[in-house]
Scaffold this active site. Structure first.
Site, PDB file in Angstrom:
ATOM      1  N   ASP A   1      -4.616   0.923   8.031  1.00 38.99           N
ATOM      2  CA  ASP A   1      -3.526   1.896   7.965  1.00 38.99           C
ATOM      3  C   ASP A   1      -3.634   2.919   9.090  1.00 38.99           C
ATOM      4  O   ASP A   1      -2.620   3.292   9.709  1.00 38.99           O
ATOM      5  CB  ASP A   1      -3.537   2.601   6.608  1.00 38.99           C
ATOM      6  CG  ASP A   1      -2.422   3.622   6.475  1.00 38.99           C
ATOM      7  OD1 ASP A   1      -1.252   3.212   6.360  1.00 38.99           O
ATOM      8  OD2 ASP A   1      -2.714   4.838   6.502  1.00 38.99           O
TER       9      ASP A   1
ATOM     10  N   HIS B   1       2.143   9.809  -2.846  1.00 36.13           N
ATOM     11  CA  HIS B   1       2.591   8.422  -2.711  1.00 36.13           C
ATOM     12  C   HIS B   1       1.501   7.420  -3.078  1.00 36.13           C
ATOM     13  O   HIS B   1       1.773   6.394  -3.691  1.00 36.13           O
ATOM     14  CB  HIS B   1       3.162   8.157  -1.307  1.00 36.13           C
ATOM     15  CG  HIS B   1       2.161   7.908  -0.225  1.00 36.13           C
ATOM     16  ND1 HIS B   1       1.528   8.928   0.449  1.00 36.13           N
ATOM     17  CD2 HIS B   1       1.704   6.753   0.335  1.00 36.13           C
ATOM     18  CE1 HIS B   1       0.716   8.411   1.362  1.00 36.13           C
ATOM     19  NE2 HIS B   1       0.802   7.095   1.314  1.00 36.13           N
TER      20      HIS B   1
ATOM     21  N   HIS C   1       0.807  -1.223   0.000  1.00 36.56           N
ATOM     22  CA  HIS C   1       0.000   0.000   0.000  1.00 36.56           C
ATOM     23  C   HIS C   1       0.838   1.270   0.000  1.00 36.56           C
ATOM     24  O   HIS C   1       0.421   2.309  -0.497  1.00 36.56           O
ATOM     25  CB  HIS C   1      -0.972  -0.002   1.196  1.00 36.56           C
ATOM     26  CG  HIS C   1      -0.349   0.377   2.504  1.00 36.56           C
ATOM     27  ND1 HIS C   1       0.493  -0.477   3.204  1.00 36.56           N
ATOM     28  CD2 HIS C   1      -0.425   1.512   3.256  1.00 36.56           C
ATOM     29  CE1 HIS C   1       0.882   0.118   4.324  1.00 36.56           C
ATOM     30  NE2 HIS C   1       0.341   1.323   4.369  1.00 36.56           N
ATOM     31  N   ASP C   2       2.039   1.214   0.563  1.00 36.39           N
ATOM     32  CA  ASP C   2       2.891   2.404   0.611  1.00 36.39           C
ATOM     33  C   ASP C   2       4.034   2.359  -0.397  1.00 36.39           C
ATOM     34  O   ASP C   2       5.044   3.052  -0.239  1.00 36.39           O
ATOM     35  CB  ASP C   2       3.471   2.583   2.023  1.00 36.39           C
ATOM     36  CG  ASP C   2       2.587   3.437   2.920  1.00 36.39           C
ATOM     37  OD1 ASP C   2       1.641   4.066   2.402  1.00 36.39           O
ATOM     38  OD2 ASP C   2       2.828   3.462   4.142  1.00 36.39           O
TER      39      ASP C   2
ATOM     40  N   HIS D   1      -6.069   4.072   0.573  1.00 33.92           N
ATOM     41  CA  HIS D   1      -6.116   4.061   2.035  1.00 33.92           C
ATOM     42  C   HIS D   1      -6.127   5.458   2.657  1.00 33.92           C
ATOM     43  O   HIS D   1      -6.309   5.584   3.871  1.00 33.92           O
ATOM     44  CB  HIS D   1      -4.965   3.220   2.613  1.00 33.92           C
ATOM     45  CG  HIS D   1      -3.595   3.720   2.299  1.00 33.92           C
ATOM     46  ND1 HIS D   1      -2.955   3.415   1.117  1.00 33.92           N
ATOM     47  CD2 HIS D   1      -2.724   4.482   3.010  1.00 33.92           C
ATOM     48  CE1 HIS D   1      -1.751   3.970   1.111  1.00 33.92           C
ATOM     49  NE2 HIS D   1      -1.592   4.626   2.249  1.00 33.92           N
ATOM     50  N   HIS D   2      -5.938   6.498   1.866  1.00 35.08           N
ATOM     51  CA  HIS D   2      -6.076   7.859   2.380  1.00 35.08           C
ATOM     52  C   HIS D   2      -7.291   8.573   1.789  1.00 35.08           C
ATOM     53  O   HIS D   2      -7.442   9.785   1.967  1.00 35.08           O
ATOM     54  CB  HIS D   2      -4.810   8.677   2.115  1.00 35.08           C
ATOM     55  CG  HIS D   2      -3.676   8.327   3.026  1.00 35.08           C
ATOM     56  ND1 HIS D   2      -3.724   8.531   4.394  1.00 35.08           N
ATOM     57  CD2 HIS D   2      -2.471   7.761   2.773  1.00 35.08           C
ATOM     58  CE1 HIS D   2      -2.582   8.114   4.933  1.00 35.08           C
ATOM     59  NE2 HIS D   2      -1.821   7.638   3.974  1.00 35.08           N
TER      60      HIS D   2
ATOM     61  N   LYS E   1       5.715   5.500  -1.485  1.00 32.84           N
ATOM     62  CA  LYS E   1       6.553   6.291  -0.576  1.00 32.84           C
ATOM     63  C   LYS E   1       8.024   6.280  -0.985  1.00 32.84           C
ATOM     64  O   LYS E   1       8.814   7.079  -0.484  1.00 32.84           O
ATOM     65  CB  LYS E   1       6.399   5.801   0.868  1.00 32.84           C
ATOM     66  CG  LYS E   1       5.176   6.386   1.550  1.00 32.84           C
ATOM     67  CD  LYS E   1       5.200   6.182   3.046  1.00 32.84           C
ATOM     68  CE  LYS E   1       4.004   6.904   3.687  1.00 32.84           C
ATOM     69  NZ  LYS E   1       3.913   6.615   5.140  1.00 32.84           N
TER      70      LYS E   1
END
Length: 407
Positions: free
Chosen positions: A350, A297, A268-269, A321-322, A272
């Site tokens: 998260d 990201h 998921h990241d 997820h954000h 980044k």
């Protein structure tokens, strides 16, 4: 030179894009090294097995250098200490079933022909795939993006020739000279169409000599790369993946979907890797400009993963997820019905992980604060109340997952 189809091979090719984020933006270093190595290897008469390993390692050879500082050092022709990232990358690969066979190639991809190497190997004792990637890796760092590529050929070849018998295999250098006589080789290296040129050359790549590495294994390896970019995220992807899997089990997801959600959590990241360490590790509040950098990201996570056939749903679960149910999340501003249960579940996982983990600006929060913040997020229209309620109803079990990853 083709390879069997499979989503793990496509994933490996796509994820190599994330390794090419630098302080100056997105480069194409791993793909250029792969393309050059395939062309030179063909000219040198490499067999099918060696060619497959060359391609695989070229795509991931700098796994062990996730930070912008390390990448900047590696972009110098003469690297002061090249072997540390080789060892880290080899350790990441050897832990993944199906990639054990490429770990030794990663370990030696900066080995010198003359034998001044921690591996103790010299000359032809160095894996031929490592020798080839070393030569093509150094070729790529000599390319100056500010100048027309065909004007640089003589200078690049002269610099590489100076390293023959000390740094580079003389036979492989001769093969490079043959390939370099074609203007098309150099124009391909800097072409906007390089990803398509690679696909035409290799088909869908197999991830390693010992058979196909699993999708979960590839995801596990890249999660470790992402989490190693900052000391404050050294376990984050794994914790999100475990929490997501537990939530999925309690919400009645089948075994296959739980596995896919675990993979989404691991990746998921991924985006980044595009964020400077100075922003990730900042001990104080981010400025508005720094927060805007953070917001990219998840965009990169989505667009890297969605390129892999069959991973379209995982891409959404991982990248959203954000997002918020009220549409005020980022970067796509999706809302309500546009967010699947998997995406909502990932947002809760998260959020929980971020609250219980240490951050550069604060230590992990106690239970009372975590529960209060999650309830506030539900009330404010950010996260799904039913999914959050599942976590809060058995808080101790989910908190125990955090303890698993603490040193």
């Amino acid at each position: 030179m083709g390879a069997p189809a499979g989503s793990t091979g496509e994933l490996l090719a796509a994820l190599s894009t994330a390794l090419d984020f630098t302080a100056h933006g997105l480069s194409a270093h791993h793909r250029r090294v792969a393309y050059a190595a395939l062309e030179v290897g063909k000219a040198a008469g490499l067999g099918t097995a060696e060619t497959g390993r060359v391609y695989t390692v070229a795509l991931i050879h700098d796994l062990g250098a996730p930070t912008f500082v390390e990448k900047m050092e590696l972009h110098r022709f003469e690297v002061a200490s090249p072997f540390e990232h080789c060892a880290r990358g080899a350790a990441l690969a050897v832990a993944i079933p199906g990639l054990e066979g490429v770990a030794e190639v990663i370990l030696s991809h900066h080995d010198r022909w003359d034998g001044a190497n921690p591996s103790g190997l010299t000359g032809e004792a160095i894996p031929v795939e490592s020798r080839l990637i070393h030569l093509c890796d150094r070729l790529d760092v000599l390319i100056d993006a500010k100048h027309y590529i065909l004007d640089q050929v003589d200078v690049i070849l002269a610099r590489l020739k100076d390293g023959v018998k000390s740094l580079f295999d003389p036979v492989l250098y001769e093969a490079l000279e043959d390939v370099a006589a074609r203007e098309s080789f150099w124009l391909d290296l800097v072409s906007w169409n390089l990803p398509e040129l690679l696909r035409e050359k290799v088909g869908r790549p197999a991830p390693g000599r010992d058979g196909a590495a699993s999708l979960a294994g590839i995801a596990e390896m890249f999660a470790r790369v992402v989490d190693s970019k900052s000391p404050f995220t050294h376990r984050h992807s794994h914790l999100v993946a475990r929490v997501a899997g537990e939530l999925a089990a309690r919400l009645g997801f089948g075994a296959a979907e739980r596995e896919q959600l675990h993979i989404a959590g691991l990746l998921h990241d991924l985006g980044k890797l595009s964020v400077p360490e100075a922003v990730l590790d900042k001990p104080g509040r981010l400025t508005a400009a720094e927060y805007r950098v953070i917001k990219r990201h998840t965009y990169y996570t989505y667009h890297i993963l969605r390129r892999v056939p069959g991973l379209e749903e995982i891409a959404g679960w991982a990248a959203y997820h954000h997002e918020r149910l009220d549409g005020r999340g980022y970067p796509f501003h999706l809302r309500g019905a546009e967010l699947s249960t998997g995406a909502r579940l990932m947002a809760v996982a998260d959020l929980f992980a971020a609250l219980v983990e240490d951050r550069p600006y604060r230590p992990g929060l106690p239970r009372t604060q975590v529960e209060s913040i999650i309830r506030d997020q539900v009330r404010d229209g950010a996260v799904d109340g039913e999914i959050a309620g599942v976590l809060l109803a058995d808080y101790e079990s989910f908190a125990a997952l955090d303890e698993v990853f603490r040193p």
